[in-house]
Scaffold this motif. Structure first.
Motif, PDB file in Angstrom:
ATOM      1  N   ILE A 103       0.838  -1.200   0.000  1.00  0.00           N
ATOM      2  CA  ILE A 103       0.000   0.000   0.000  1.00  0.00           C
ATOM      3  C   ILE A 103       0.874   1.252   0.000  1.00  0.00           C
ATOM      4  CG2 ILE A 103      -1.690   1.300   1.349  1.00  0.00           C
ATOM      5  CD1 ILE A 103      -2.787  -1.374   2.360  1.00  0.00           C
ATOM      6  N   VAL A 104       1.936   1.248   0.810  1.00  0.00           N
ATOM      7  CA  VAL A 104       2.805   2.420   0.904  1.00  0.00           C
ATOM      8  C   VAL A 104       3.499   2.670  -0.428  1.00  0.00           C
ATOM      9  CG1 VAL A 104       4.885   3.301   2.029  1.00  0.00           C
ATOM     10  CG2 VAL A 104       3.097   2.229   3.394  1.00  0.00           C
ATOM     11  N   ARG A 105       3.906   1.624  -1.150  1.00  0.00           N
ATOM     12  CA  ARG A 105       4.619   1.798  -2.415  1.00  0.00           C
ATOM     13  C   ARG A 105       3.760   2.536  -3.449  1.00  0.00           C
ATOM     14  NH1 ARG A 105       5.943  -2.242  -5.449  1.00  0.00           N
ATOM     15  NH2 ARG A 105       7.950  -1.444  -6.189  1.00  0.00           N
ATOM     16  N   TRP A 106       2.450   2.399  -3.339  1.00  0.00           N
ATOM     17  CA  TRP A 106       1.554   3.070  -4.300  1.00  0.00           C
ATOM     18  C   TRP A 106       0.909   4.325  -3.725  1.00  0.00           C
ATOM     19  CZ3 TRP A 106       1.318   1.608  -9.283  1.00  0.00           C
ATOM     20  CH2 TRP A 106       1.843   0.339  -9.606  1.00  0.00           C
ATOM     21  N   LEU A 107       1.422   4.838  -2.624  1.00  0.00           N
ATOM     22  CA  LEU A 107       0.822   6.013  -1.990  1.00  0.00           C
ATOM     23  C   LEU A 107       1.025   7.271  -2.821  1.00  0.00           C
ATOM     24  CD1 LEU A 107      -0.728   6.572   0.639  1.00  0.00           C
ATOM     25  CD2 LEU A 107       1.431   7.240   1.697  1.00  0.00           C
ATOM     26  N   TRP A 108       2.007   7.263  -3.766  1.00  0.00           N
ATOM     27  CA  TRP A 108       2.232   8.442  -4.609  1.00  0.00           C
ATOM     28  C   TRP A 108       1.047   8.739  -5.529  1.00  0.00           C
ATOM     29  CZ3 TRP A 108       2.031   7.235  -9.755  1.00  0.00           C
ATOM     30  CH2 TRP A 108       2.224   5.881 -10.097  1.00  0.00           C
ATOM     31  N   VAL A 109       0.133   7.751  -5.657  1.00  0.00           N
ATOM     32  CA  VAL A 109      -1.051   7.980  -6.501  1.00  0.00           C
ATOM     33  C   VAL A 109      -2.008   8.966  -5.829  1.00  0.00           C
ATOM     34  CG1 VAL A 109      -3.038   6.859  -7.613  1.00  0.00           C
ATOM     35  CG2 VAL A 109      -0.824   5.682  -7.501  1.00  0.00           C
ATOM     36  N   LEU A 110      -1.997   9.015  -4.483  1.00  0.00           N
ATOM     37  CA  LEU A 110      -2.953   9.851  -3.752  1.00  0.00           C
ATOM     38  C   LEU A 110      -2.834  11.332  -4.103  1.00  0.00           C
ATOM     39  CD1 LEU A 110      -5.200   9.820  -1.624  1.00  0.00           C
ATOM     40  CD2 LEU A 110      -3.429  10.076   0.130  1.00  0.00           C
ATOM     41  N   PRO A 111      -1.621  11.928  -4.175  1.00  0.00           N
ATOM     42  CA  PRO A 111      -1.561  13.363  -4.542  1.00  0.00           C
ATOM     43  C   PRO A 111      -1.934  13.625  -5.993  1.00  0.00           C
ATOM     44  CG  PRO A 111       0.450  12.686  -3.388  1.00  0.00           C
ATOM     45  CD  PRO A 111      -0.283  11.441  -3.739  1.00  0.00           C
ATOM     46  N   LEU A 112      -1.907  12.617  -6.845  1.00  0.00           N
ATOM     47  CA  LEU A 112      -2.274  12.835  -8.243  1.00  0.00           C
ATOM     48  C   LEU A 112      -3.788  12.941  -8.447  1.00  0.00           C
ATOM     49  CD1 LEU A 112       0.206  10.427 -10.075  1.00  0.00           C
ATOM     50  CD2 LEU A 112       0.358  12.909  -9.822  1.00  0.00           C
ATOM     51  N   ILE A 113      -4.540  12.500  -7.430  1.00  0.00           N
ATOM     52  CA  ILE A 113      -6.010  12.593  -7.563  1.00  0.00           C
ATOM     53  C   ILE A 113      -6.461  14.053  -7.651  1.00  0.00           C
ATOM     54  CG2 ILE A 113      -8.213  12.096  -6.439  1.00  0.00           C
ATOM     55  CD1 ILE A 113      -6.943   9.571  -5.293  1.00  0.00           C
ATOM     56  N   PRO A 114      -5.962  14.966  -6.773  1.00  0.00           N
ATOM     57  CA  PRO A 114      -6.340  16.383  -6.960  1.00  0.00           C
ATOM     58  C   PRO A 114      -5.863  16.952  -8.287  1.00  0.00           C
ATOM     59  CG  PRO A 114      -5.463  16.030  -4.763  1.00  0.00           C
ATOM     60  CD  PRO A 114      -5.224  14.783  -5.527  1.00  0.00           C
ATOM     61  N   VAL A 115      -4.694  16.496  -8.786  1.00  0.00           N
ATOM     62  CA  VAL A 115      -4.204  16.982 -10.070  1.00  0.00           C
ATOM     63  C   VAL A 115      -5.143  16.574 -11.184  1.00  0.00           C
ATOM     64  CG1 VAL A 115      -2.291  16.843 -11.725  1.00  0.00           C
ATOM     65  CG2 VAL A 115      -1.818  16.946  -9.270  1.00  0.00           C
ATOM     66  N   ALA A 116      -5.599  15.327 -11.147  1.00  0.00           N
ATOM     67  CA  ALA A 116      -6.530  14.856 -12.180  1.00  0.00           C
ATOM     68  C   ALA A 116      -7.870  15.569 -12.068  1.00  0.00           C
ATOM     69  CB  ALA A 116      -6.716  13.339 -12.052  1.00  0.00           C
ATOM     70  N   ALA A 117      -8.318  15.820 -10.818  1.00  0.00           N
ATOM     71  CA  ALA A 117      -9.603  16.506 -10.639  1.00  0.00           C
ATOM     72  C   ALA A 117      -9.530  17.939 -11.151  1.00  0.00           C
ATOM     73  CB  ALA A 117     -10.001  16.488  -9.159  1.00  0.00           C
ATOM     74  N   GLU A 118      -8.436  18.644 -10.878  1.00  0.00           N
ATOM     75  CA  GLU A 118      -8.293  20.024 -11.359  1.00  0.00           C
ATOM     76  C   GLU A 118      -8.246  20.038 -12.886  1.00  0.00           C
ATOM     77  OE1 GLU A 118      -4.811  21.571  -9.549  1.00  0.00           O
ATOM     78  OE2 GLU A 118      -5.661  21.615  -7.514  1.00  0.00           O
ATOM     79  N   ALA A 119      -7.595  19.062 -13.486  1.00  0.00           N
ATOM     80  CA  ALA A 119      -7.545  19.024 -14.946  1.00  0.00           C
ATOM     81  C   ALA A 119      -8.910  18.720 -15.521  1.00  0.00           C
ATOM     82  CB  ALA A 119      -6.536  17.972 -15.407  1.00  0.00           C
ATOM     83  N   ARG A 120      -9.673  17.870 -14.822  1.00  0.00           N
ATOM     84  CA  ARG A 120     -11.001  17.498 -15.347  1.00  0.00           C
ATOM     85  C   ARG A 120     -11.967  18.652 -15.272  1.00  0.00           C
ATOM     86  NH1 ARG A 120     -15.157  16.864 -17.222  1.00  0.00           N
ATOM     87  NH2 ARG A 120     -16.523  15.027 -17.237  1.00  0.00           N
ATOM     88  N   PHE A 121     -11.926  19.407 -14.183  1.00  0.00           N
ATOM     89  CA  PHE A 121     -12.900  20.473 -14.032  1.00  0.00           C
ATOM     90  C   PHE A 121     -12.321  21.841 -14.401  1.00  0.00           C
ATOM     91  CE2 PHE A 121     -14.201  17.170 -11.007  1.00  0.00           C
ATOM     92  CZ  PHE A 121     -15.483  16.906 -11.471  1.00  0.00           C
ATOM     93  N   GLY A 122     -11.025  21.981 -14.452  1.00  0.00           N
ATOM     94  CA  GLY A 122     -10.420  23.265 -14.788  1.00  0.00           C
ATOM     95  C   GLY A 122     -10.152  23.434 -16.272  1.00  0.00           C
ATOM     96  N   GLY A 123     -10.169  22.353 -17.023  1.00  0.00           N
ATOM     97  CA  GLY A 123      -9.990  22.437 -18.459  1.00  0.00           C
ATOM     98  C   GLY A 123      -8.570  22.419 -18.942  1.00  0.00           C
ATOM     99  N   VAL A 124      -7.577  22.456 -18.040  1.00  0.00           N
ATOM    100  CA  VAL A 124      -6.153  22.412 -18.433  1.00  0.00           C
ATOM    101  C   VAL A 124      -5.687  20.967 -18.222  1.00  0.00           C
ATOM    102  CG1 VAL A 124      -3.863  23.360 -18.096  1.00  0.00           C
ATOM    103  CG2 VAL A 124      -5.909  24.790 -17.703  1.00  0.00           C
ATOM    104  N   VAL A 125      -5.602  20.226 -19.322  1.00  0.00           N
ATOM    105  CA  VAL A 125      -5.324  18.791 -19.237  1.00  0.00           C
ATOM    106  C   VAL A 125      -3.841  18.477 -19.466  1.00  0.00           C
ATOM    107  CG1 VAL A 125      -5.900  16.526 -20.204  1.00  0.00           C
ATOM    108  CG2 VAL A 125      -7.677  18.286 -19.964  1.00  0.00           C
ATOM    109  N   ALA A 126      -3.206  19.233 -20.394  1.00  0.00           N
ATOM    110  CA  ALA A 126      -1.837  18.888 -20.809  1.00  0.00           C
ATOM    111  C   ALA A 126      -0.842  18.903 -19.649  1.00  0.00           C
ATOM    112  CB  ALA A 126      -1.384  19.816 -21.912  1.00  0.00           C
ATOM    113  N   PRO A 127      -0.778  19.976 -18.816  1.00  0.00           N
ATOM    114  CA  PRO A 127       0.194  19.959 -17.710  1.00  0.00           C
ATOM    115  C   PRO A 127      -0.038  18.803 -16.734  1.00  0.00           C
ATOM    116  CG  PRO A 127      -0.594  22.173 -18.108  1.00  0.00           C
ATOM    117  CD  PRO A 127      -1.478  21.267 -18.901  1.00  0.00           C
ATOM    118  N   ALA A 128      -1.323  18.538 -16.431  1.00  0.00           N
ATOM    119  CA  ALA A 128      -1.625  17.442 -15.512  1.00  0.00           C
ATOM    120  C   ALA A 128      -1.210  16.099 -16.114  1.00  0.00           C
ATOM    121  CB  ALA A 128      -3.108  17.442 -15.166  1.00  0.00           C
TER     122      ALA A 128
END
Length: 430
Positions: A103-128
């Motif tokens: 579980i700890v080895r894959w914990l880096w996925v957790l901070p990417l969830i806000p990045v994906a959410a901001e790209a989905r609702f903010g419209g800026v997909v390329a940087p994310a």
């Protein structure tokens, strides 16, 4: 070094994300970079320990709240991929404890969830998308960096085992070749000895009888006054004498070629204890420089060694003895010595103070004297020493000097008779 290069590349890639993600280069970004570098260093320092996962875990939790820390997720994912996997214990009482490392080895996925959410609702997909892709690449690089050393170590162990196996195989093959060559050599020597024995037992006896018959016929012819028959029997006797000489030389040559000097000496030095009949341990140190010698000389040296070592076992309290053979240009030399002291016995002491002179010593001296050599047996440096020297002049291969001491018409039997002689063991005589 491979891991450091990968981390340096990922850190440079993370720094390029600042303008892409439209982040201002301020104190927060610099602090996030320093935190990522510190976390990476701590992870490397704690590698292999139980708390190695803690720095990267704290950074991922902070990155969920602070957006600038997400830019350095590829570097942290690299370190999290290098965390060790827990072994699979099916009967472990706490299944959660076995799942925590994964579980700890894959914990880096957790901070990417806000990045994906901001790209989905903010419209800026390329940087994310670039950040998510770079983080996944960092994780894969870390996995590769973790597996490569393990696989390299396993490969080195396999190569070492293969080299050791190959070396063992070569040594075994060399030993087998040596054993096969020794077996062939011993078989050849045995066959030569058998041929010499057959010539000695069959042809030699027939020639001896023919010589005696020719001499008897000549004597009868001379007694009856038949000069022609006497000359004929004389010529026949001369021819038979020449034939006997050639047969004798052939027998000696075959016997010498069929004698393994080193094996005879080794056997004499190592097998005396059984004939000595003592249970006391006695170490024999053998130094043999004699590679080749005529068969009578080899038998004489082996017999002297047996007699001398039996004397040590019976009449000395020494626990070790030294047997030294030297091959000098003009003679062979044998020295058998022990440090003593002698076993207390009234039989070993001569009232006149002369060294004891028993049957064993007499046998040694007579055997050596028969070959034209000299032997000295007596006390030496607190112990006992047998010193033997046999000249080589008698065994000159040119002419008839290879013959044994008795060079009469019956000389072909001398080697057979010398084999039967075995002196009585003991310094003072049994």
């Amino acid at each position: 070094m491979r891991a450091m290069i990968g981390k340096g590349l990922l850190l440079a890639l993370c720094l390029t994300f600042a303008p892409v993600m439209r982040e201002a280069v301020d104190a927060v970004l610099v602090t996030a970079m320093l935190m990522a570098v510190i976390v990476s260093g701590l992870s490397e320092w704690l590698s292999g320990r139980r708390m190695a996962f803690l720095p990267a875990t704290v950074f991922c939790l902070v990155a969920v709240v602070i957006g600038d820390c997400r830019l350095f997720l590829p570097l942290v994912a690299f370190d999290m991929a290098r965390l060790p996997m827990a072994a699979n214990h099916a009967n472990h009482p706490n299944r959660l404890a076995t799942l925590m490392p994964a579980i700890v080895r894959w914990l880096w996925v957790l901070p990417l969830i806000p990045v994906a959410a901001e790209a989905r609702f903010g419209g800026v997909v390329a940087p994310a998308a670039l950040l998510i892709t770079a983080t996944c690449v960092g994780f894969l690089m870390g996995s590769d960096s973790r597996d490569v050393p393990v696989l390299s170590k396993a490969l080195r162990r396999t190569e070492d085992r293969l080299r050791e196996s190959s070396r063992s195989s070569r040594i075994r093959i060399a030993d087998l070749d040596e054993e096969r060559a020794q077996s062939v050599r011993m078989a050849t020597l045995g066959e030569r000895t058998r041929i010499a024995r057959d010539i000695h037992d069959n042809v030699g006896h027939l020639l001896t009888r023919a010589i005696m018959q020719a001499q008897a016929g000549r004597a009868v012819a001379e007694a009856t006054g038949d000069a022609v028959a006497a000359r004929g029997f004389g010529a026949l006797g001369t021819t038979l004498d020449d034939a006997m000489t050639m047969v004798r030389r052939s027998v000696h040559d075959l016997e010498d070629d069929g004698t393994d000097v080193a094996a005879q000496i080794e056997d004499a030095a190592r097998s005396f204890a059984a004939s000595a009949g003592t249970g006391r341990g006695l170490e024999v140190r053998l130094e043999n420089d004699v590679d080749a010698a005529p068969a009578p000389v080899s038998r004489c040296l082996a017999t002297v060694i047996r007699e001398s070592l039996a004397n040590v076992a019976h009449h000395s309290m020494a626990r070790d003895a030294r047997v030294t053979l030297r091959d000098f240009p003009a003679f062979w030399q044998l020295v058998v010595s022990d440090p003593g002291p002698a076993v207390p016995s009234g039989d070993d002491v001569d009232p006149a103070g002369a060294p004891p002179h028993g049957m064993g010593i007499s046998d040694i001296e007579s055997r050596v004297r028969a070959l034209g050599g000299t032997a000295y047996c007596g006390p030496y440096d607190g112990g006992w020493r047998v010193f033997v020297s046999i000249p080589k002049a008698r065994w000159d291969t040119d002419g008839d000097t290879r013959k044994a001491p008795d060079t009469g018409t019956h000389g072909i039997h001398e080697s057979h008779e010398s084999r039967g002689g075995r002196g009585t063991h003991g310094k003072a005589g049994a």
